[in-house]
Enzyme design. Sequence first.
Site, PDB file in Angstrom:
ATOM      1  N   ARG A   4       0.988  -1.095  -0.078  1.00  8.67           N
ATOM      2  CA  ARG A   4       0.069   0.085   0.056  1.00  8.67           C
ATOM      3  C   ARG A   4       0.739   1.166  -0.010  1.00  8.67           C
ATOM      4  O   ARG A   4       0.541   2.238  -0.560  1.00  8.67           O
ATOM      5  CB  ARG A   4      -0.718  -0.191   1.090  1.00  8.67           C
ATOM      6  CG  ARG A   4      -1.979   1.055   1.182  1.00  8.67           C
ATOM      7  CD  ARG A   4      -2.838   1.054   2.455  1.00  8.67           C
ATOM      8  NE  ARG A   4      -3.838   1.985   2.486  1.00  8.67           N
ATOM      9  CZ  ARG A   4      -4.991   1.936   2.095  1.00  8.67           C
ATOM     10  NH1 ARG A   4      -5.356   0.711   1.703  1.00  8.67           N
ATOM     11  NH2 ARG A   4      -5.949   3.021   2.284  1.00  8.67           N
ATOM     12  N   TYR A   5       2.073   1.201   0.756  1.00  2.00           N
ATOM     13  CA  TYR A   5       2.767   2.558   0.803  1.00  2.00           C
ATOM     14  C   TYR A   5       4.431   2.119   0.024  1.00  2.00           C
ATOM     15  O   TYR A   5       5.276   2.705   0.575  1.00  2.00           O
ATOM     16  CB  TYR A   5       3.141   2.782   2.155  1.00  2.00           C
ATOM     17  CG  TYR A   5       1.828   2.763   2.933  1.00  2.00           C
ATOM     18  CD1 TYR A   5       0.753   3.676   2.646  1.00  2.00           C
ATOM     19  CD2 TYR A   5       1.859   2.201   4.325  1.00  2.00           C
ATOM     20  CE1 TYR A   5      -0.467   3.700   3.353  1.00  2.00           C
ATOM     21  CE2 TYR A   5       0.692   2.386   5.091  1.00  2.00           C
ATOM     22  CZ  TYR A   5      -0.452   3.283   4.437  1.00  2.00           C
ATOM     23  OH  TYR A   5      -1.554   3.237   5.351  1.00  2.00           O
ATOM     24  N   ARG A  67      22.327 -22.375   6.049  1.00  2.00           N
ATOM     25  CA  ARG A  67      22.104 -21.267   7.114  1.00  2.00           C
ATOM     26  C   ARG A  67      22.999 -20.083   7.211  1.00  2.00           C
ATOM     27  O   ARG A  67      23.263 -19.474   8.080  1.00  2.00           O
ATOM     28  CB  ARG A  67      22.130 -21.711   8.596  1.00  2.00           C
ATOM     29  CG  ARG A  67      21.103 -22.883   8.880  1.00  2.00           C
ATOM     30  CD  ARG A  67      19.626 -22.652   8.678  1.00  2.00           C
ATOM     31  NE  ARG A  67      18.795 -23.847   9.033  1.00  2.00           N
ATOM     32  CZ  ARG A  67      18.300 -24.126  10.212  1.00  2.00           C
ATOM     33  NH1 ARG A  67      18.681 -23.358  11.265  1.00  2.00           N
ATOM     34  NH2 ARG A  67      17.435 -25.140  10.296  1.00  2.00           N
ATOM     35  N   HIS A  68      23.459 -19.921   5.843  1.00  2.00           N
ATOM     36  CA  HIS A  68      24.333 -18.700   5.610  1.00  2.00           C
ATOM     37  C   HIS A  68      23.823 -17.895   4.317  1.00  2.00           C
ATOM     38  O   HIS A  68      23.861 -18.726   3.217  1.00  2.00           O
ATOM     39  CB  HIS A  68      25.761 -19.095   5.822  1.00  2.00           C
ATOM     40  CG  HIS A  68      26.835 -17.873   5.799  1.00  2.00           C
ATOM     41  ND1 HIS A  68      27.047 -17.009   4.902  1.00  2.00           N
ATOM     42  CD2 HIS A  68      27.447 -17.749   6.707  1.00  2.00           C
ATOM     43  CE1 HIS A  68      27.922 -16.271   5.218  1.00  2.00           C
ATOM     44  NE2 HIS A  68      28.364 -16.505   6.425  1.00  2.00           N
ATOM     45  N   HIS A 141       0.993  29.933  18.805  1.00  2.00           N
ATOM     46  CA  HIS A 141      -0.141  29.126  19.794  1.00  2.00           C
ATOM     47  C   HIS A 141      -1.280  28.757  19.316  1.00  2.00           C
ATOM     48  O   HIS A 141      -2.377  28.558  19.891  1.00  2.00           O
ATOM     49  CB  HIS A 141      -0.158  30.067  20.809  1.00  2.00           C
ATOM     50  CG  HIS A 141       1.229  30.592  21.600  1.00  2.00           C
ATOM     51  ND1 HIS A 141       2.026  29.605  22.498  1.00  2.00           N
ATOM     52  CD2 HIS A 141       1.810  31.725  21.681  1.00  2.00           C
ATOM     53  CE1 HIS A 141       2.926  30.307  22.951  1.00  2.00           C
ATOM     54  NE2 HIS A 141       3.163  31.435  22.301  1.00  2.00           N
ATOM     55  N   SER A 262     -16.812   9.797   4.615  1.00  2.00           N
ATOM     56  CA  SER A 262     -17.303   9.066   5.877  1.00  2.00           C
ATOM     57  C   SER A 262     -18.266   7.985   5.553  1.00  2.00           C
ATOM     58  O   SER A 262     -19.005   8.044   4.442  1.00  2.00           O
ATOM     59  CB  SER A 262     -17.573   9.926   6.781  1.00  2.00           C
ATOM     60  OG  SER A 262     -18.624   9.242   7.672  1.00  2.00           O
ATOM     61  N   ARG A 269     -15.381  15.773   4.219  1.00  2.00           N
ATOM     62  CA  ARG A 269     -14.265  15.955   3.682  1.00  2.00           C
ATOM     63  C   ARG A 269     -13.042  15.733   4.276  1.00  2.00           C
ATOM     64  O   ARG A 269     -12.648  17.066   4.918  1.00  2.00           O
ATOM     65  CB  ARG A 269     -14.393  17.167   2.562  1.00  2.00           C
ATOM     66  CG  ARG A 269     -15.337  17.176   1.459  1.00  2.00           C
ATOM     67  CD  ARG A 269     -15.863  18.543   0.879  1.00  2.00           C
ATOM     68  NE  ARG A 269     -14.659  19.071   0.424  1.00  2.00           N
ATOM     69  CZ  ARG A 269     -14.637  19.123  -0.961  1.00  2.00           C
ATOM     70  NH1 ARG A 269     -15.570  18.792  -1.724  1.00  2.00           N
ATOM     71  NH2 ARG A 269     -13.699  19.874  -1.515  1.00  2.00           N
ATOM     72  N   ASN A 270     -12.437  14.769   4.758  1.00  2.00           N
ATOM     73  CA  ASN A 270     -11.268  14.525   5.600  1.00  2.00           C
ATOM     74  C   ASN A 270      -9.978  14.856   5.070  1.00  2.00           C
ATOM     75  O   ASN A 270      -9.913  14.370   3.977  1.00  2.00           O
ATOM     76  CB  ASN A 270     -11.657  13.259   6.287  1.00  2.00           C
ATOM     77  CG  ASN A 270     -12.845  13.047   6.960  1.00  2.00           C
ATOM     78  OD1 ASN A 270     -13.500  14.190   7.329  1.00  2.00           O
ATOM     79  ND2 ASN A 270     -13.268  11.989   6.993  1.00  2.00           N
ATOM     80  N   VAL A 308      17.901  -6.089  11.940  1.00  2.00           N
ATOM     81  CA  VAL A 308      17.248  -4.586  12.175  1.00  2.00           C
ATOM     82  C   VAL A 308      17.429  -4.081  10.947  1.00  2.00           C
ATOM     83  O   VAL A 308      16.377  -3.723  10.562  1.00  2.00           O
ATOM     84  CB  VAL A 308      17.832  -3.936  13.274  1.00  2.00           C
ATOM     85  CG1 VAL A 308      17.348  -2.458  13.590  1.00  2.00           C
ATOM     86  CG2 VAL A 308      17.951  -4.484  14.663  1.00  2.00           C
ATOM     87  N   GLU A 309      18.674  -4.178  10.219  1.00  2.00           N
ATOM     88  CA  GLU A 309      18.771  -3.463   9.053  1.00  2.00           C
ATOM     89  C   GLU A 309      17.877  -3.989   8.057  1.00  2.00           C
ATOM     90  O   GLU A 309      17.487  -3.163   7.071  1.00  2.00           O
ATOM     91  CB  GLU A 309      20.163  -3.507   8.597  1.00  2.00           C
ATOM     92  CG  GLU A 309      21.131  -2.487   9.487  1.00  2.00           C
ATOM     93  CD  GLU A 309      22.409  -2.468   9.213  1.00  2.00           C
ATOM     94  OE1 GLU A 309      23.198  -1.652   9.737  1.00  2.00           O
ATOM     95  OE2 GLU A 309      22.966  -3.294   8.200  1.00  2.00           O
TER      96      GLU A 309
END
Length: 431
Positions: A4-5, A67-68, A141, A262, A269-270, A308-309
């Site tokens: 999707r992305y 396994r490598h 603000h 919606s 109109r979101n 992780v990478e």
Amino acid sequence: MIERYTLPEMANLWSEAYKLKTWLEVEIAVCEAQAELGYIPSEAVEEIKAKADFDPKRVLEIEAVVRHDVIAFLTNVNEYVGDAGRYIHLGLTSSDVLDTALALQLVASLDLLLQRLEDLIQVIRQKAREHRHTVMAGRSHGIHAEPITFGFKLAGWLAEVLRHQERLRILRQTIAVGKISGAVGTYANVEPRVEAIACEKLGLKPDTASTQVISRDRHADYVQQLALVAASIERFAVEIRNLQKTDVLEVEEFFAKGQKGSSAMPHKRNPIRSERLTGMARLVRSHAGAALENVALWHERDISHSSVERVILPDACTLTHFMLSEITDLVKNLLVYPENMKRNLNCYGGVVFSQKVLLALIDKGSNREDAYAIVQESAHAAWNKAEGNFQDLISKDPRVTQKLSPEELEVCFDPQQHLQHLEEVYQRLGI
């Protein structure tokens, strides 16, 4: 990253086939370097280049046994090459291939991101030109402050994106490094000249001082820079969301024919694209934290960073790429409502001009504290009242009229008094 992305050109760079292709490019570049230096026969290199290939499915089959992943890849390549394959990976360690090939992927991804960033720059600049004179209320603000123009707001966006462009260009140099330095980076079985030649062939520079891996500060820098791009996109998206509120409605995301906002309320109109971008920025930021944790590996290397990478690098690149495309289209087709901006600017009878009245009184000799109290009294009397009119109240205050003529007071309520120096900002940015 979910489909999707994901846009196809970035998806290609992080596909399994493309990854293995870069591994093979690294292996061949090293073979060519070693042949140039006389370490292996040039005929063997030509045979390797002619025959070398891989089958991603076959690589996975072999990996299930050994396994490598790199060994599985080399085994599959040698099934195509035959005897000359003994010169492939000569004196190398797995990370020589992995990290150098990863640099190629990261550079290619950056090139795509820089293209998308340039598209965004052009779209923001054009929209800023269109609205360089579109007056609106500046806010601090979340409260009306003083007049600005919508073009000036976009000028701030443009300046920010241009800084990202410069950062990513520098980042491209930072990440475009390879290492062919062996098991702990000492060149024990492959000399530095091989690394230099191979890296040059690949469009990279040798890492200054690698261990078994390229130090992960470079990769953390990479993801952090993408997170910063995502943070800016989120800032733009949040601004659009705030300006699209029903009671503000100064801009609005383009709403296509047939689109529905919606399942329950037909009127809706979101700002769904802006909200999507806000969420995506959270994801990219989270990857930056993981990238920082990857820096501290044990001794010359462990593989705690690897898992992780495999997630954060393709995901961060893919998400940022999608976000850049999305925000570019969003800004290009953004609906802008100047009349609503004018209406909001003048609510409560132009309270946003209070400082101009204050300064005019001071210029006529009034004490600042006294002048502030006089102006604040009228401004607060007009505030949050349907019939509230600051300009009318201040124009009838004898403490004001004895200092300022009607003409002098009228000038205080001219928005152009606030905008006379914006041309300098526009010129800086080519708007």
